[in-house]
Design a protein around this motif. Structure first.
Motif, PDB file in Angstrom:
ATOM      1  N   TYR A  95     -12.555  11.392 -36.343  1.00  0.00           N
ATOM      2  CA  TYR A  95     -14.021  10.653 -36.915  1.00  0.00           C
ATOM      3  C   TYR A  95     -15.029  11.446 -35.911  1.00  0.00           C
ATOM      4  O   TYR A  95     -14.570  11.773 -34.809  1.00  0.00           O
ATOM      5  CB  TYR A  95     -13.839   9.053 -36.295  1.00  0.00           C
ATOM      6  CG  TYR A  95     -12.876   8.195 -36.773  1.00  0.00           C
ATOM      7  CD1 TYR A  95     -11.464   8.312 -36.247  1.00  0.00           C
ATOM      8  CD2 TYR A  95     -12.959   7.747 -38.099  1.00  0.00           C
ATOM      9  CE1 TYR A  95     -10.455   7.588 -36.932  1.00  0.00           C
ATOM     10  CE2 TYR A  95     -11.910   6.685 -38.529  1.00  0.00           C
ATOM     11  CZ  TYR A  95     -10.915   6.760 -37.901  1.00  0.00           C
ATOM     12  OH  TYR A  95      -9.801   5.964 -38.416  1.00  0.00           O
ATOM     13  N   CYS A  96     -16.278  11.183 -36.370  1.00  0.00           N
ATOM     14  CA  CYS A  96     -17.438  11.628 -35.543  1.00  0.00           C
ATOM     15  C   CYS A  96     -18.418  10.305 -35.364  1.00  0.00           C
ATOM     16  O   CYS A  96     -18.329   9.420 -36.147  1.00  0.00           O
ATOM     17  CB  CYS A  96     -18.127  12.833 -36.125  1.00  0.00           C
ATOM     18  SG  CYS A  96     -18.588  12.598 -37.806  1.00  0.00           S
ATOM     19  N   ALA A  97     -19.126  10.399 -34.478  1.00  0.00           N
ATOM     20  CA  ALA A  97     -20.189   9.324 -33.943  1.00  0.00           C
ATOM     21  C   ALA A  97     -21.276   9.912 -33.206  1.00  0.00           C
ATOM     22  O   ALA A  97     -21.058  10.926 -32.768  1.00  0.00           O
ATOM     23  CB  ALA A  97     -19.179   8.223 -33.494  1.00  0.00           C
ATOM     24  N   LEU A  98     -22.256   9.095 -33.115  1.00  0.00           N
ATOM     25  CA  LEU A  98     -23.533   9.519 -32.410  1.00  0.00           C
ATOM     26  C   LEU A  98     -23.701   8.761 -31.117  1.00  0.00           C
ATOM     27  O   LEU A  98     -23.387   7.567 -31.144  1.00  0.00           O
ATOM     28  CB  LEU A  98     -24.501   9.564 -33.509  1.00  0.00           C
ATOM     29  CG  LEU A  98     -24.967   8.253 -34.202  1.00  0.00           C
ATOM     30  CD1 LEU A  98     -25.891   7.276 -33.409  1.00  0.00           C
ATOM     31  CD2 LEU A  98     -25.697   8.620 -35.658  1.00  0.00           C
ATOM     32  N   LYS A  99     -24.405   9.322 -30.250  1.00  0.00           N
ATOM     33  CA  LYS A  99     -24.742   8.885 -29.142  1.00  0.00           C
ATOM     34  C   LYS A  99     -26.288   9.388 -28.559  1.00  0.00           C
ATOM     35  O   LYS A  99     -26.508  10.403 -29.074  1.00  0.00           O
ATOM     36  CB  LYS A  99     -23.892   9.319 -28.040  1.00  0.00           C
ATOM     37  CG  LYS A  99     -23.705   8.489 -26.683  1.00  0.00           C
ATOM     38  CD  LYS A  99     -22.377   8.747 -25.954  1.00  0.00           C
ATOM     39  CE  LYS A  99     -22.265   8.144 -24.504  1.00  0.00           C
ATOM     40  NZ  LYS A  99     -23.074   8.797 -23.668  1.00  0.00           N
ATOM     41  N   ALA A 100     -26.965   8.796 -27.759  1.00  0.00           N
ATOM     42  CA  ALA A 100     -27.975   9.511 -27.147  1.00  0.00           C
ATOM     43  C   ALA A 100     -27.888  10.663 -26.607  1.00  0.00           C
ATOM     44  O   ALA A 100     -28.620  11.789 -26.571  1.00  0.00           O
ATOM     45  CB  ALA A 100     -28.664   8.251 -26.286  1.00  0.00           C
ATOM     46  N   ALA A 101     -26.759  10.726 -25.602  1.00  0.00           N
ATOM     47  CA  ALA A 101     -26.662  11.953 -24.946  1.00  0.00           C
ATOM     48  C   ALA A 101     -25.086  11.846 -24.596  1.00  0.00           C
ATOM     49  O   ALA A 101     -24.497  10.965 -24.702  1.00  0.00           O
ATOM     50  CB  ALA A 101     -27.421  12.197 -23.734  1.00  0.00           C
ATOM     51  N   CYS A 102     -24.423  13.148 -24.603  1.00  0.00           N
ATOM     52  CA  CYS A 102     -22.973  13.131 -24.155  1.00  0.00           C
ATOM     53  C   CYS A 102     -22.818  12.133 -22.880  1.00  0.00           C
ATOM     54  O   CYS A 102     -22.044  11.129 -22.754  1.00  0.00           O
ATOM     55  CB  CYS A 102     -22.482  14.295 -23.994  1.00  0.00           C
ATOM     56  SG  CYS A 102     -22.262  15.474 -25.711  1.00  0.00           S
ATOM     57  N   GLY A 103     -23.510  12.697 -22.029  1.00  0.00           N
ATOM     58  CA  GLY A 103     -23.437  12.055 -20.426  1.00  0.00           C
ATOM     59  C   GLY A 103     -22.173  12.013 -19.891  1.00  0.00           C
ATOM     60  O   GLY A 103     -20.994  12.462 -20.437  1.00  0.00           O
ATOM     61  N   ASN A 104     -21.951  11.508 -18.924  1.00  0.00           N
ATOM     62  CA  ASN A 104     -20.531  11.461 -17.995  1.00  0.00           C
ATOM     63  C   ASN A 104     -19.513  10.466 -18.862  1.00  0.00           C
ATOM     64  O   ASN A 104     -18.202  10.575 -18.502  1.00  0.00           O
ATOM     65  CB  ASN A 104     -20.847  10.906 -16.685  1.00  0.00           C
ATOM     66  CG  ASN A 104     -21.546  11.881 -15.977  1.00  0.00           C
ATOM     67  OD1 ASN A 104     -21.509  12.922 -16.072  1.00  0.00           O
ATOM     68  ND2 ASN A 104     -22.376  11.685 -14.976  1.00  0.00           N
ATOM     69  N   ASP A 105     -19.986   9.669 -19.584  1.00  0.00           N
ATOM     70  CA  ASP A 105     -19.217   8.618 -20.455  1.00  0.00           C
ATOM     71  C   ASP A 105     -18.774   8.860 -21.836  1.00  0.00           C
ATOM     72  O   ASP A 105     -18.439   8.185 -22.744  1.00  0.00           O
ATOM     73  CB  ASP A 105     -19.554   7.213 -20.340  1.00  0.00           C
ATOM     74  CG  ASP A 105     -20.849   7.216 -21.012  1.00  0.00           C
ATOM     75  OD1 ASP A 105     -21.263   5.944 -20.970  1.00  0.00           O
ATOM     76  OD2 ASP A 105     -21.586   8.267 -21.313  1.00  0.00           O
ATOM     77  N   TRP A 106     -18.840  10.505 -21.946  1.00  0.00           N
ATOM     78  CA  TRP A 106     -18.759  10.916 -23.541  1.00  0.00           C
ATOM     79  C   TRP A 106     -17.513  10.440 -24.101  1.00  0.00           C
ATOM     80  O   TRP A 106     -17.225  10.611 -25.359  1.00  0.00           O
ATOM     81  CB  TRP A 106     -19.082  12.280 -23.401  1.00  0.00           C
ATOM     82  CG  TRP A 106     -17.914  13.390 -22.967  1.00  0.00           C
ATOM     83  CD1 TRP A 106     -17.953  13.741 -21.580  1.00  0.00           C
ATOM     84  CD2 TRP A 106     -16.790  13.581 -23.804  1.00  0.00           C
ATOM     85  NE1 TRP A 106     -16.842  14.524 -21.646  1.00  0.00           N
ATOM     86  CE2 TRP A 106     -16.186  14.497 -22.981  1.00  0.00           C
ATOM     87  CE3 TRP A 106     -16.302  13.573 -24.869  1.00  0.00           C
ATOM     88  CZ2 TRP A 106     -14.930  15.099 -23.016  1.00  0.00           C
ATOM     89  CZ3 TRP A 106     -15.304  14.633 -25.406  1.00  0.00           C
ATOM     90  CH2 TRP A 106     -14.603  15.151 -24.404  1.00  0.00           C
ATOM     91  N   LEU A 107     -16.254  10.218 -23.389  1.00  0.00           N
ATOM     92  CA  LEU A 107     -15.353  10.018 -23.665  1.00  0.00           C
ATOM     93  C   LEU A 107     -14.859   8.687 -24.146  1.00  0.00           C
ATOM     94  O   LEU A 107     -13.885   8.030 -24.777  1.00  0.00           O
ATOM     95  CB  LEU A 107     -14.033  10.455 -22.713  1.00  0.00           C
ATOM     96  CG  LEU A 107     -13.763  11.691 -22.457  1.00  0.00           C
ATOM     97  CD1 LEU A 107     -12.905  11.923 -21.183  1.00  0.00           C
ATOM     98  CD2 LEU A 107     -12.919  12.396 -23.530  1.00  0.00           C
ATOM     99  N   ARG A 108     -15.998   7.532 -23.839  1.00  0.00           N
ATOM    100  CA  ARG A 108     -15.882   6.384 -24.155  1.00  0.00           C
ATOM    101  C   ARG A 108     -16.438   5.894 -25.565  1.00  0.00           C
ATOM    102  O   ARG A 108     -17.430   6.086 -25.865  1.00  0.00           O
ATOM    103  CB  ARG A 108     -16.360   5.432 -23.220  1.00  0.00           C
ATOM    104  CG  ARG A 108     -15.956   5.606 -21.628  1.00  0.00           C
ATOM    105  CD  ARG A 108     -16.454   4.667 -20.872  1.00  0.00           C
ATOM    106  NE  ARG A 108     -16.139   3.395 -21.151  1.00  0.00           N
ATOM    107  CZ  ARG A 108     -16.721   2.173 -20.634  1.00  0.00           C
ATOM    108  NH1 ARG A 108     -17.630   2.413 -19.548  1.00  0.00           N
ATOM    109  NH2 ARG A 108     -16.678   1.119 -20.841  1.00  0.00           N
ATOM    110  N   SER A 109     -15.328   5.587 -26.465  1.00  0.00           N
ATOM    111  CA  SER A 109     -15.940   5.441 -27.870  1.00  0.00           C
ATOM    112  C   SER A 109     -16.603   4.145 -28.055  1.00  0.00           C
ATOM    113  O   SER A 109     -17.680   4.251 -28.858  1.00  0.00           O
ATOM    114  CB  SER A 109     -14.635   5.207 -28.722  1.00  0.00           C
ATOM    115  OG  SER A 109     -13.866   4.004 -28.381  1.00  0.00           O
TER     116      SER A 109
END
Length: 125
Positions: A95-109
């Motif tokens: 799956y792909c999804a979007l976020k404002a920035a990857c950040g340090n929590d990028w692994l948290r879906s």
């Protein structure tokens, strides 16, 4: 409603390659970081990779480092996940999804939005 569509999955032998695409309909991906996740049967969804808005920063899970490459083509409004040297343990729905920035929590879906249908990747041994 922001929603992404992942495509490009399929059946491949171990050691083979696939390129997944993540596309948006009706809005631009230019302002979002994009993450790739996967979920195997009976397992939790896990983070695979994330690319920053500019494309200049990329993150990878240890399990795929050196084998997978994330990239984006804003002109085509698409993010890609090139997967090489595939292993049977890579078998999952991606799956792909979007976020404002990857950040340090990028692994948290839970930090992501825009989840759409995934694409099945099956790697045979």
């Amino acid at each position: 409603q922001l929603q992404l569509v992942a495509s490009g999955g399929g059946l491949v032998q171990a050691g083979g390659s696939l390129r997944l695409s993540c596309a948006a309909s009706g809005f631009t991906l230019d302002y979002y970081a994009i993450g790739w996740f996967r979920q195997a049967p009976g397992k939790e969804r896990e983070g695979v990779s994330c690319i920053s808005v500019s494309g200049g920063v990329t993150n990878y899970a240890d399990s795929v480092k050196g084998r997978f490459t994330i990239s984006r083509d804003n002109a085509k409004n698409t993010v890609y996940l090139q997967m090489n040297s595939l292993k049977p343990e890579d078998t999952a729905v991606y799956y792909c999804a979007l976020k404002a920035a990857c950040g340090n929590d990028w692994l948290r879906s839970i930090r992501y939005n825009g989840w759409g249908q995934g694409t099945q990747v099956t790697v045979s041994s």
